[in-house]
Design an enzyme around this catalytic site. Structure first.
Site, mmCIF file in Angstrom:
data_model
loop_
_atom_site.group_PDB
_atom_site.id
_atom_site.type_symbol
_atom_site.label_atom_id
_atom_site.label_comp_id
_atom_site.label_asym_id
_atom_site.label_seq_id
_atom_site.Cartn_x
_atom_site.Cartn_y
_atom_site.Cartn_z
ATOM 1 N N ARG A 400 81.932 73.749 5.921
ATOM 2 C CA ARG A 400 81.916 72.791 4.812
ATOM 3 C C ARG A 400 83.087 71.829 4.918
ATOM 4 O O ARG A 400 82.935 70.631 4.684
ATOM 5 C CB ARG A 400 81.937 73.504 3.450
ATOM 6 N N CYS A 401 84.260 72.333 5.273
ATOM 7 C CA CYS A 401 85.435 71.469 5.418
ATOM 8 C C CYS A 401 85.209 70.383 6.471
ATOM 9 O O CYS A 401 85.726 69.271 6.351
ATOM 10 C CB CYS A 401 86.659 72.292 5.832
#
Length: 412
Positions: A400-401
């Site tokens: 996600r980052c």
């Protein structure tokens, strides 16, 4: 697609995402300056690029359009006057006027074609790249030995943080740490000057010149009416309140924001390092963010009952109850990182076991190293697509980052 930005959930089928392929900026990391540049280790560039390419290929195989930050930035800066303005602004923000070097650095950067210029800005400029004439005789005698005129940006491959899509608009963020603050400048120029975004009237809910800090890893769009934002080490309550006021004033679909307080430590950093949504009623969570009885501090911010822009704030303490109420669910399932085991959860959270990227309801991309968390997800019926993570994880950020969704289908 009628608009280039459309993100009304965390789990809607992902159609377009922005990544940044790790580059030479990682090779400008040295042990002495890791803290300054927010790294704990030095990734091996060929290996980290190979892993990132596999991440991108995994997304493409699932039908996701993958855009690259570095390519978008270069395409946005093709016009000579725009490119010159960008370089001046970036050098000013970088405080790159060591011994009068500003003009020479500007001339040096503008001597390259746009793609090479963007690469050098991102990679950093070493002092030994420029001729010695840029440095005064006195400075030669009193050299501070710092090797850069322009610091590298090794955190750029975490595209989630400098800007984030909420609904049809963006927050272009003022990042907390000086090492990352310049990163959001790229998104401002992309939105203003790239043919894909220019003239599309994209709402900017918060811009990067606000007074307070906020970062995209703390911004989660839970559904078309509800956003969760972490009150964290990197995002302040003041910025969240300003964002809420702007959202309520300028659009009608998003009706509430959950401000979720998490411990302000580097290990937790952002809300998405300890909590992500994986299906309509299922979430990953690191158990350490909850109190002994599962209690937390969650502030529900909603429109006030008057027309003067007032915000109604309610403090809650039970995360499942808040999620059920605000998302209209009969029940929710919290899936513990590391299965809730004290050691396994701490180890896998350090390697972003809770940092999942949903590419469709119940389908997530995760790091392969977090095998206990991945098994727990599968036991709850989640489809888990693993990517290699031996080098990517050294940057302290997960799938996600490393991704900034620009377009998701609505959840039916």
């Amino acid at each position: 697609m009628t608009t280039p930005i459309h993100v009304y959930s965390e789990i809607g089928t992902l159609k377009t995402v922005m990544l940044k392929r790790p580059g030479r900026e990682l090779e400008n990391l040295t042990p002495e300056y890791l803290g300054r540049l927010l790294f704990d280790d030095i990734p091996f560039l060929p290996a980290v690029q190979h892993e990132h390419d596999q991440f991108a290929e995994t997304l493409k195989e699932q039908g996701v359009e993958v855009l690259y930050l570095e390519k978008l930035a270069a395409e946005a800066l093709k016009d000579e006057s725009v490119r010159e303005r960008f370089v001046s602004e970036l050098l000013t923000e970088s405080k790159a006027d060591v011994n009068g070097a500003f003009d020479r650095l500007k001339e040096y950067l503008l001597s390259f074609d746009t793609d090479a210029m963007v690469d050098r800005v991102m990679s950093g400029i070493r002092k030994n790249e420029l001729e010695k004439g840029i440095r005064s005789q006195l400075h030669e005698m009193m050299d501070d030995h710092y090797p850069f005129y322009l610091d590298p940006m090794p955190n750029l491959y975490f595209t989630r943080d400098p800007a984030a899509a909420i609904g049809s608009g963006l927050t272009i963020n003022k990042m907390k740490e000086p090492a990352r603050r310049r990163e959001s400048l790229f998104m401002r120029y992309i939105v203003q000057h790239h043919p894909r975004f220019k003239g599309q009237d994209i709402p900017i809910w918060l811009d990067r010149d606000i007074k307070f800090n906020i970062e995209g890893g703390d911004e989660l769009v839970l559904n078309h009416e509800t956003v969760a934002i972490g009150v964290s080490e990197r995002s302040s309550a003041q910025a969240i309140e300003q964002l809420v006021r702007n959202l309520f004033k300028r659009q009608s679909q998003i009706r509430r924001v959950l401000a979720v307080e998490i411990p302000k430590t580097r290990a937790f950093m952002h809300l998405d390092t300890v909590f992500t949504m994986v299906d309509r009623d299922q979430f990953t969570i690191h158990p350490a963010i909850q109190g002994p009885e599962g209690d937390m501090r969650i502030f529900v911010l909603e429109r006030g009952k008057t027309e003067d822009g007032d915000i109604q704030i309610t403090e809650e303490h039970n995360l499942p109850d808040v999620l059920k109420k605000t998302l209209g669910l009969s029940d929710v399932n919290l899936i513990f990182c590391g299965g809730g085991d004290e050691i396994a959860s701490a180890r896998e959270q350090w390697n972003d076991g809770s940092n999942t990227l949903a590419i469709a309801p119940g389908v997530v991309v995760t790091y392969d190293r977090n095998y206990i968390s991945n098994a727990c997800l599968r036991e709850q019926g989640i489809e888990v697509i693993e990517i290699p993570s031996g080098e990517l994880s050294r940057g302290r950020g997960g799938p996600r980052c490393m991704s900034m969704p620009l377009y998701r289908e609505d959840v039916k």
